[in-house]
Every structure is written in structure tokens, then in C-alpha cells.
Design an enzyme around this catalytic site. Structure first.
Site, PDB file in Angstrom:
ATOM      1  N   ARG A 223      10.558 -26.908 -20.533  1.00  0.00           N
ATOM      2  CA  ARG A 223       9.703 -26.991 -19.349  1.00  0.00           C
ATOM      3  C   ARG A 223       8.336 -27.513 -19.767  1.00  0.00           C
ATOM      4  O   ARG A 223       7.832 -27.188 -20.855  1.00  0.00           O
ATOM      5  CB  ARG A 223       9.533 -25.607 -18.710  1.00  0.00           C
ATOM      6  CG  ARG A 223      10.696 -25.178 -17.834  1.00  0.00           C
ATOM      7  CD  ARG A 223      10.761 -25.986 -16.541  1.00  0.00           C
ATOM      8  NE  ARG A 223      11.825 -25.555 -15.657  1.00  0.00           N
ATOM      9  CZ  ARG A 223      13.049 -26.082 -15.622  1.00  0.00           C
ATOM     10  NH1 ARG A 223      13.386 -27.076 -16.430  1.00  0.00           N
ATOM     11  NH2 ARG A 223      13.945 -25.645 -14.756  1.00  0.00           N
ATOM     12  N   HIS A 271      12.024 -35.890 -16.001  1.00  0.00           N
ATOM     13  CA  HIS A 271      12.796 -34.643 -15.823  1.00  0.00           C
ATOM     14  C   HIS A 271      14.241 -34.999 -15.428  1.00  0.00           C
ATOM     15  O   HIS A 271      14.750 -34.563 -14.397  1.00  0.00           O
ATOM     16  CB  HIS A 271      12.144 -33.749 -14.755  1.00  0.00           C
ATOM     17  CG  HIS A 271      12.621 -32.327 -14.823  1.00  0.00           C
ATOM     18  ND1 HIS A 271      11.801 -31.250 -14.602  1.00  0.00           N
ATOM     19  CD2 HIS A 271      13.842 -31.796 -15.077  1.00  0.00           C
ATOM     20  CE1 HIS A 271      12.494 -30.132 -14.720  1.00  0.00           C
ATOM     21  NE2 HIS A 271      13.747 -30.435 -15.001  1.00  0.00           N
TER      22      HIS A 271
HETATM   23  P1  NDP Z   1      19.799 -19.711 -21.507  1.00  0.00           P
HETATM   24  O1  NDP Z   1      19.177 -18.590 -20.770  1.00  0.00           O
HETATM   25  O2  NDP Z   1      21.284 -19.757 -21.588  1.00  0.00           O
HETATM   26  O3  NDP Z   1      19.232 -19.773 -22.998  1.00  0.00           O
HETATM   27  C1  NDP Z   1      17.899 -19.577 -23.288  1.00  0.00           C
HETATM   28  C2  NDP Z   1      17.749 -19.460 -24.804  1.00  0.00           C
HETATM   29  O4  NDP Z   1      16.358 -19.384 -25.107  1.00  0.00           O
HETATM   30  C3  NDP Z   1      18.402 -18.204 -25.375  1.00  0.00           C
HETATM   31  O5  NDP Z   1      19.022 -18.480 -26.597  1.00  0.00           O
HETATM   32  C4  NDP Z   1      17.199 -17.270 -25.591  1.00  0.00           C
HETATM   33  O6  NDP Z   1      17.361 -16.326 -26.644  1.00  0.00           O
HETATM   34  C5  NDP Z   1      16.137 -18.271 -25.970  1.00  0.00           C
HETATM   35  N1  NDP Z   1      14.793 -17.709 -25.740  1.00  0.00           N
HETATM   36  C6  NDP Z   1      14.221 -17.347 -24.571  1.00  0.00           C
HETATM   37  N2  NDP Z   1      12.987 -16.870 -24.780  1.00  0.00           N
HETATM   38  C7  NDP Z   1      12.782 -16.918 -26.109  1.00  0.00           C
HETATM   39  C8  NDP Z   1      11.702 -16.558 -26.948  1.00  0.00           C
HETATM   40  N3  NDP Z   1      10.568 -16.041 -26.452  1.00  0.00           N
HETATM   41  N4  NDP Z   1      11.836 -16.731 -28.274  1.00  0.00           N
HETATM   42  C9  NDP Z   1      12.971 -17.247 -28.783  1.00  0.00           C
HETATM   43  N5  NDP Z   1      14.050 -17.627 -28.046  1.00  0.00           N
HETATM   44  C10 NDP Z   1      13.939 -17.454 -26.726  1.00  0.00           C
HETATM   45  O7  NDP Z   1      19.252 -21.043 -20.824  1.00  0.00           O
HETATM   46  P2  NDP Z   1      19.920 -22.485 -20.755  1.00  0.00           P
HETATM   47  O8  NDP Z   1      20.371 -22.867 -22.108  1.00  0.00           O
HETATM   48  O9  NDP Z   1      20.891 -22.541 -19.650  1.00  0.00           O
HETATM   49  O10 NDP Z   1      18.653 -23.373 -20.309  1.00  0.00           O
HETATM   50  C11 NDP Z   1      17.494 -23.428 -21.114  1.00  0.00           C
HETATM   51  C12 NDP Z   1      16.342 -24.125 -20.415  1.00  0.00           C
HETATM   52  O11 NDP Z   1      16.535 -25.528 -20.403  1.00  0.00           O
HETATM   53  C13 NDP Z   1      16.149 -23.802 -18.931  1.00  0.00           C
HETATM   54  O12 NDP Z   1      15.505 -22.558 -18.749  1.00  0.00           O
HETATM   55  C14 NDP Z   1      15.294 -24.963 -18.460  1.00  0.00           C
HETATM   56  O13 NDP Z   1      13.925 -24.666 -18.668  1.00  0.00           O
HETATM   57  C15 NDP Z   1      15.704 -26.095 -19.392  1.00  0.00           C
HETATM   58  N6  NDP Z   1      16.469 -27.121 -18.662  1.00  0.00           N
HETATM   59  C16 NDP Z   1      15.938 -28.386 -18.572  1.00  0.00           C
HETATM   60  C17 NDP Z   1      16.623 -29.382 -17.936  1.00  0.00           C
HETATM   61  C18 NDP Z   1      16.097 -30.772 -17.907  1.00  0.00           C
HETATM   62  O14 NDP Z   1      16.660 -31.632 -17.235  1.00  0.00           O
HETATM   63  N7  NDP Z   1      15.038 -31.069 -18.648  1.00  0.00           N
HETATM   64  C19 NDP Z   1      17.929 -29.146 -17.294  1.00  0.00           C
HETATM   65  C20 NDP Z   1      18.393 -27.795 -17.468  1.00  0.00           C
HETATM   66  C21 NDP Z   1      17.682 -26.830 -18.115  1.00  0.00           C
HETATM   67  P3  NDP Z   1      18.484 -15.166 -26.568  1.00  0.00           P
HETATM   68  O15 NDP Z   1      19.802 -15.885 -26.684  1.00  0.00           O
HETATM   69  O16 NDP Z   1      18.192 -14.327 -27.732  1.00  0.00           O
HETATM   70  O17 NDP Z   1      18.311 -14.511 -25.223  1.00  0.00           O
HETATM   71  C1  OXD Z   2      17.258 -27.143 -14.586  1.00  0.00           C
HETATM   72  C2  OXD Z   2      16.534 -28.382 -14.539  1.00  0.00           C
HETATM   73  O1  OXD Z   2      16.644 -26.121 -14.874  1.00  0.00           O
HETATM   74  O2  OXD Z   2      17.027 -29.330 -13.925  1.00  0.00           O
HETATM   75  O3  OXD Z   2      18.482 -27.160 -14.352  1.00  0.00           O
HETATM   76  O4  OXD Z   2      15.467 -28.513 -15.125  1.00  0.00           O
END
Ligand code: NDP
Ligand code: OXD
Length: 308
Positions: A223, A271
Site C-alpha cells: 500500500r 495500482h
Molecule cells: P494476508 O493477510 O494473507 O498476508 C499478510 C502478510 O503480511 C502475512 O504474512 C502477515 O504475517 C504479514 N504481516 C502483516 N503485518 C505484519 C507486520 N507488522 N510485520 C511483519 N509481517 C506482517 O494478505 P494478502 O497476501 O492477501 O495481501 C497482502 C496485501 O497486498 C494486501 O493487504 C494489500 O495491501 C496488497 N495488495 C495489493 C494489490 C495491488 O494490486 N497492488 C492487490 C492485492 C493486494 P502473519 O502471516 O504472521 O500474519
Molecule cells: C487489493 C488491491 O487489495 O487491489 O486487492 O489493492
């Protein structure tokens, strides 16, 4: 069953075609034609205006069209009902493609060839062994785990960093604040796939970049508000980092005045790294709608305390 659909980026017609074959009795309504609000018990949304969901008195569940739910959680009036983030195979595949594309571009020096073409320079750069080129992924959740499998399949060395300890075949895993620096120091490309939370806001700052290996690159797909834009630009200007592929920016759309638009070592996309296809997403949401109507546990429920 009535569902409010709201998104300025997604197409209602395509989502009807994705969802209705699985739940034919579902009525899909829009914010312009809400009808009797008390009949709406579900919402499928991307960045709805604050207050819209709170205006639905019998809302029982919110399905996010995105994996990231930070924008929804920012709405102080968000009803206290289960909020499910998007977990969908097309989203995971698109994200892995984006990461693999930029990783290959850096590994094979195509970024340098593109720059050389501008000044008509014919100069060869050869890649080293692929299994010695390390991609470090911040966030080993749904998307990070999928991307790490794709990178491993292509031959790259992969490490990952998360909040809790993970064990994934072939991936060197790190967790917690203490292990961030060693994780960053070992990667040729660092990918940010973290959700935006209090803990990750402004995390990609000067100290973070200085902990990265000299000459390494950033792929930022988490993000925008995780990135301190001026700190990244300073590290690119001084040559400590050699490139950045940026999909998400602190302000979206990125203002014309941003230096990111014109920096020779920055590659921008609007994005667009990953998006959910209504065909597969429809099946995923429909399965959750059926669970909701049977009173069964839902998939992808957000932990509001953690913020993701
Ligand atoms: P998940 O919730 O499945 O995974 C999030 C991961 O981040 C987990 O492994 C979690 O750790 C880790 N995490 C969260 N907070 C911390 C922290 N403070 N320190 C270390 N690790 C942390 O999310 P997704 O994989 O589904 O999606 C991830 C992000 O990708 C979304 O939230 C979004 O912001 C972004 N995204 C962007 C898109 C784009 O087009 N640019 C599209 C889709 C998503 P743990 O496993 O230990 O909980
Ligand atoms: C999502 C994104 O969070 O599109 O899926 O960024």
C-alpha cells in the site's frame, strides 16, 4: 437475500455474471438504487464512501472486493459485522505475474538495456547464477506465499518475512522486527506485500532502505502509505538502490508533481499489479454467501485488532 454492490473500479455486469450462476436468488443492488435498505443483509464493496455501510440497518456481513481492507477499516462508522477480505486464485496469479515480471527484468538487466537504448549504447550485461539472485518478500500471506512458489519454480532464491514464524519448503523465513535487518541485507530484490496497518505505515523509510543491500531494488505492491517517497528517491539518487517498481503510491492517483513520474530508475504502474476476475472471484464470494446464509464460519474474516 439482497447485496449492495459498490465499486468505482469494478463492473457490476461482470460481477452479476460471476456471482448469479452460483446464487441465482441473490438480488444485487447499487448505491443509486438501494430500495428498502432494511432488506440488504450483505455488501460486496471496494472503497465505499464512509457512512454508506452504516446506513444499512440489517447488514450482516461485508465482503471486500480487495485483499487489502485498510480503506474500509478507516471508516469510523463501519458496522461491527464480519468483514471478509478477498482471497481469490486470479488475484494471487496476477500478483505473482507482476512480481516475476519485474524480478526477471532486474535479474536479466533489461532495465539497464532500456536505459542504454535512450542514448544508443550497445553494452552487454550478463546475469549471474539465478539461484544466487535472492528475492525477499515482506508478507508471507495468501499473495506472498503464492509469489514465493512462482519465484522458486523459476529458479530464484527466495526469502520471506512475516509477523509470525513460517516454515515453507525452499524459502528462508524471517519474522518480527528483530529479523528485518538480516532479511533485508540478503535480498537483491525486496518485494513489499504487506497490508497497511499502524505497524506498517511509513515502514519503507530511510532506515529500511539503508538496511537493504547496496545496488538492490524494491518492488512495492503493498500500500502506498507504507512508502516514504522522499526517502526512496534519496536512496535512488545516491545509488544505494538501483531501481524501484512502484505500483502503489502515498497519494493515488499519483500527483503530476511527484518526482516518481520522472525518475530514471523508477517504473510506475497505476495500482494495477493484481485485480480479481469476477469469474473466479464470483465463485469465491458465492461460497462465502452460502456459508453466511447457513450460519457457517466464513473464509477470510479480518482480525480488526491486527488490521488485516
Ligand atoms: P494476508 O493477510 O494473507 O498476508 C499478510 C502478510 O503480511 C502475512 O504474512 C502477515 O504475517 C504479514 N504481516 C502483516 N503485518 C505484519 C507486520 N507488522 N510485520 C511483519 N509481517 C506482517 O494478505 P494478502 O497476501 O492477501 O495481501 C497482502 C496485501 O497486498 C494486501 O493487504 C494489500 O495491501 C496488497 N495488495 C495489493 C494489490 C495491488 O494490486 N497492488 C492487490 C492485492 C493486494 P502473519 O502471516 O504472521 O500474519
Ligand atoms: C487489493 C488491491 O487489495 O487491489 O486487492 O489493492
Amino acid at each position: 437475500m439482497a447485496l449492495l454492490f459498490y465499486s468505482e473500479d469494478d463492473d457490476l455486469g461482470q460481477w452479476k455474471r460471476g456471482l448469479l450462476p452460483h446464487v441465482p436468488d441473490l438480488e444485487m443492488r447499487t448505491a443509486d438504487e438501494l430500495g428498502d435498505k432494511s432488506e440488504i443483509d450483505m455488501a460486496l464493496v471496494w472503497q465505499p464512501p464512509p457512512g454508506l455501510l452504516a446506513s444499512l440497518p440489517n447488514l450482516g456481513v461485508i465482503f471486500s472486493l480487495g485483499a487489502g481492507v485498510d480503506a474500509l477499516l478507516k471508516d469510523e462508522t463501519l458496522p461491527n459485522v464480519p468483514l471478509c477480505r478477498m482471497i481469490d486464485p486470479s488475484l494471487a496469479r496476477n500478483m505473482s505475474e507482476y512480481i516475476l515480471y519485474h524480478t526477471l527484468r532486474y535479474y536479466r538487466h533489461f532495465d539497464r538495456f532500456e536505459a542504454q537504448q535512450i542514448s544508443a549504447q550497445w553494452r552487454l550485461h550478463l546475469p549471474g547464477p539465478i539461484d544466487e539472485f535472492r528475492v525477499g518478500i515482506l508478507g508471507l500471506g495468501e499473495l506472498g506465499t503464492h509469489a514465493s512458489a512462482k519465484l522458486l519454480q523459476s529458479g530464484f532464491a527466495v526469502s520471506g518475512w512475516s509477523r509470525s514464524q513460517k516454515s515453507i519448503d525452499g524459502v528462508e523465513t524471517f519474522c518480527g522486527a528483530d529479523q528485518l535487518k538480516p532479511f533485508l541485507a540478503g535480498a537483491d530484490v525486496v518485494v513489499c506485500l504487506l497490508p497497511l496497518t499502524d505497524a506498517t505505515e511509513n515502514m519503507l523509510d530511510r532506515a529500511f532502505f539503508q538496511a537493504m543491500k547496496p545496488g538492490s531494488r524494491l518492488i512495492h505492491v503493498g500500500r502506498g502509505r507504507q512508502l516514504v517517497e522522499d526517502d526512496l528517491l534519496a536512496q535512488l539518487d545516491c545509488g544505494h538502490l538501483s531501481g524501484a517498481a512502484i505500483d502503489v503510491t502515498p497519494i493515488e492517483p499519483l500527483p503530476q508533481s511527484s518526482r516518481l513520474w520522472r525518475h530514471p530508475h523508477v517504473t510506475l504502474s497505476p495500482h494495477a499489479a493484481a485485480y480479481v476476475q469476477p469469474k473466479t472471484g464470483g465463485a469465491v464470494v458465492a461460497a462465502n454467501i452460502q456459508r453466511f446464509s447457513r450460519g457457517e464460519p466464513l473464509v477470510g474474516v479480518v482480525d480488526r485488532g491486527q488490521g488485516y
